[in-house]
Design an enzyme around this catalytic site. Structure first.
Site, mmCIF file in Angstrom:
data_model
loop_
_atom_site.group_PDB
_atom_site.id
_atom_site.type_symbol
_atom_site.label_atom_id
_atom_site.label_comp_id
_atom_site.label_asym_id
_atom_site.label_seq_id
_atom_site.Cartn_x
_atom_site.Cartn_y
_atom_site.Cartn_z
ATOM 1 N N ASP A 151 65.636 -22.811 44.058
ATOM 2 C CA ASP A 151 66.651 -23.077 45.076
ATOM 3 C C ASP A 151 66.559 -24.533 45.550
ATOM 4 O O ASP A 151 65.670 -25.276 45.121
ATOM 5 C CB ASP A 151 66.416 -22.113 46.248
ATOM 6 C CG ASP A 151 67.707 -21.501 46.747
ATOM 7 O OD1 ASP A 151 68.726 -22.207 46.714
ATOM 8 O OD2 ASP A 151 67.676 -20.343 47.187
ATOM 9 N N ASP A 213 76.755 -18.934 47.929
ATOM 10 C CA ASP A 213 76.291 -17.551 47.764
ATOM 11 C C ASP A 213 77.433 -16.543 47.770
ATOM 12 O O ASP A 213 78.354 -16.610 48.592
ATOM 13 C CB ASP A 213 75.328 -17.187 48.914
ATOM 14 C CG ASP A 213 73.992 -17.879 48.753
ATOM 15 O OD1 ASP A 213 73.880 -18.777 47.901
ATOM 16 O OD2 ASP A 213 73.062 -17.511 49.489
HETATM 17 C C1 GLA Z 1 70.002 -19.186 48.688
HETATM 18 C C2 GLA Z 1 70.429 -18.740 47.301
HETATM 19 C C3 GLA Z 1 70.491 -17.220 47.263
HETATM 20 C C4 GLA Z 1 69.135 -16.608 47.648
HETATM 21 C C5 GLA Z 1 68.693 -17.157 48.995
HETATM 22 C C6 GLA Z 1 67.268 -16.795 49.324
HETATM 23 O O1 GLA Z 1 70.959 -18.895 49.643
HETATM 24 O O2 GLA Z 1 71.655 -19.300 46.951
HETATM 25 O O3 GLA Z 1 70.886 -16.775 45.986
HETATM 26 O O4 GLA Z 1 68.184 -16.921 46.657
HETATM 27 O O5 GLA Z 1 68.776 -18.578 49.039
HETATM 28 O O6 GLA Z 1 66.890 -17.305 50.554
#
Ligand code: GLA
Length: 526
Positions: A151, A213
């Site tokens: 990430d 997301d």
């Molecule tokens: C980000 C990523 C998600 C997930 C969260 C975990 O938002 O894009 O897919 O992995 O972090 O905290």
């Protein structure tokens, strides 16, 4: 027809030839966020096996954010003491004992996203930044993970104590080098930076997120589809645009669930299941185990279906070759983001001629042998995916700009030259068209159509339709420079039989806004 697709489906799931397919598996984030533990991960691994999903190709169990406990004064990571009381290694061993691969999660920066975005104190200071070597040693040598999603919240100024952007390309290259340097070149990496990162991403990772997301709503799925629709040229060679985890079985309607799955399959996104496998419904399982769609996702050519035509707002036809480049087997997608509509297309627009055997893969219906046109009722929020096998492959003469790979295109940094693909918004009898702009002016910025198909090979006249003519460009075919074109053409070139690459470059000046390339076979004796 059915038998041959089933055979191909079996083959596709374990791609025995061609490039590796998009990653498939289950990930903990969508259903559980940070609320994960040893027994949960084991039970999901069990369910992957007992439901038959492992045998459909879902072979990864990815532990997302939430496993962190703390980093001690010596810099060593410790998993959460209550959630993983025996550590991560026994869980990884268990996943392996089921014939599955284990995926880990970390951040390229200092703090993880659950800390930066969710305020979870456990995510502070546990990212890879300044700890690449020791965390790689812990995750891959000590615990035995096979894959990692990295990430980037901690790489942003709000996610590290230096309050600066740590630099995506630099950090991900450093992490890849640490993994390779420790002797784990086969560990797969996913870049989670929420926008297409640029050409460097394929050198370090097998997939990269292209959008923020996902959540369990149709609006979220539809917006991610629209963000990835014009990124098809960047998916090649076993490297993929990641449209994020599946929300199938998490509250959308049956039709929306089917549409997400169909689009993720046709657009060659990784397929990471995000629901609770132990309690999913038979409908959810039937969607996720559609082997014919999985075969389209795992097709050995590793292509992402590209937009062939836009009928209206949110209404698209997409297509890609299956099995053989420039062959007679293709996949066509009709997609309606909002209302229901009957969509139709001539097979000739898909470069297919003669009789075409058609099977629709979302509903699993043989449509028999069609000629001329395919027409189908697409429901609201719906998609249908057609497996087409034609008598003849026709030679394409027009290549839209949005099928070209733009070497400098990226969506994350405003400081770098951006070859932008923007919506021209011209609705004509050819549909909406996009123009490629901002290409050229440096040796690193060129554009190339990779799948230029010639049935016999030979001489062609190439010309270009442009919104505005730039300074012209050199036309390089399969690595050979055929000379300078003033921006319109025609220019005489030679194509090989089969697939060719036509690359346009001008290292000192910008190429104007490109709409399309046209090819005309040169008449004999000219
Ligand atoms: C980000 C990523 C998600 C997930 C969260 C975990 O938002 O894009 O897919 O992995 O972090 O905290």
């Amino acid at each position: 027809m059915k038998t041959s697709i089933a055979a191909i489906a079996a083959l596709g799931a374990f791609a025995a030839f061609g490039v590796p397919g998009p990653t498939m598996g289950w990930s903990s984030w969508n259903a559980y966020h940070s609320d994960i533990c040893d027994s949960l991960i084991r039970s999901q691994a069990d369910a992957l096996v007992s439901t038959g999903l492992r045998d459909c190709g879902y072979d990864h169990v990815n532990i997302d954010d939430g496993w962190f406990g703390r980093r001690d004064e010596n810099g060593r990571l410790h998993p959460h003491e209550k959630r993983f009381p025996d550590g991560l290694k026994p869980v990884v061993d268990y996943i392996h004992s089921k014939g599955l691969k284990a995926g880990a999660y970390s951040d390229a920066g200092e703090n993880t996203c659950s800390n930066v975005c969710g305020g979870d104190p456990l995510g502070a200071g546990v990212g890879l930044y300044r700890h690449d070597a020791e965390d790689v040693d812990y995750l891959f040598r000590e615990c035995g993970f096979d894959f990692i999603k990295v990430d980037y919240c901690g790489g942003l100024p709000i996610g590290n104590s230096e309050k600066r952007n740590l630099g995506e390309e630099k950090r991900y290259r450093e992490i890849r080098a640490a993994i390779d340097g420790a002797g784990f070149p086969d560990v797969g990496m996913n870049i989670c930076r929420w926008d297409y990162p640029g050409a460097w991403a394929r050198e370090v990772a097998c997939s990269w997120r292209v959008a923020p997301d996902i959540n369990e709503s149709w609006e979220s799925c539809a917006s991610i589809i629209s963000e990835s629709l014009f990124l098809a040229p960047y998916a090649y060679g076993g490297r993929y645009n990641d449209m994020d985890m599946l929300e199938v079985g998490r509250g959308m309607t049956f039709e929306e669930d089917r549409t997400q799955f169909a689009m993720w399959c046709a657009m060659a996104s990784p397929l990471m299941i995000g629901c609770d496998l132990a309690s999913m419904s038979p409908e959810t399982l039937s969607i996720l185990s559609n082997r014919e769609l999985i075969a389209v996702n795992q097709d050995p050519l590793g292509l992402q279906a590209a937009v062939v035509r836009q009928f209206g707002p949110g209404e698209f036809a997409l297509a890609k070759d299956l099995l053989t480049p420039g062959g007679v087997t293709r996949c066509l997608v009709f997609y309606c983001a909002s209302g229901a509509k009957t969509l139709s297309m001539d097979f000739s627009e898909l470069d297919l001629g003669g009789k075409v055997e058609v099977r629709e893969l979302v509903e699993g219906k043989d449509l028999g042998s069609l000629e001329g046109t395919i027409s189908y009722d697409i429901p609201a929020h719906g998609a249908r995916v057609f497996w087409l096998k034609a008598e003849k492959r026709l030679e394409r003469t027009r290549y839209p700009a949005h099928w070209a790979y733009l070497s400098a295109y990226q969506e994350i940094s405003a400081e770098k030259p951006i070859g932008a693909c923007y919506l021209h918004g011209m609705l004509s009898d050819r549909g909406y068209w996009h123009a490629a702009a901002g290409v050229g002016g440096s040796a690193d910025s060129w554009m190339a159509w990779r799948g230029v198909h010639s049935l016999e090979g030979g001489e062609y006249d190439v010309s270009f339709e442009m919104l505005d003519a730039g300074a012209g460009f050199d036309v390089v075919v399969n690595g050979e420079n055929f000379g300078h074109c003033d921006g319109s053409g025609p220019l005489r070139i030679r194509l090989e039989r089969g697939m060719n690459e036509i690359l346009l470059r001008n290292d000192s000046s910008a190429i104007g806004a490109m709409l399309a390339m046209d090819l005309a076979k040169a008449s004999a004796g000219r």
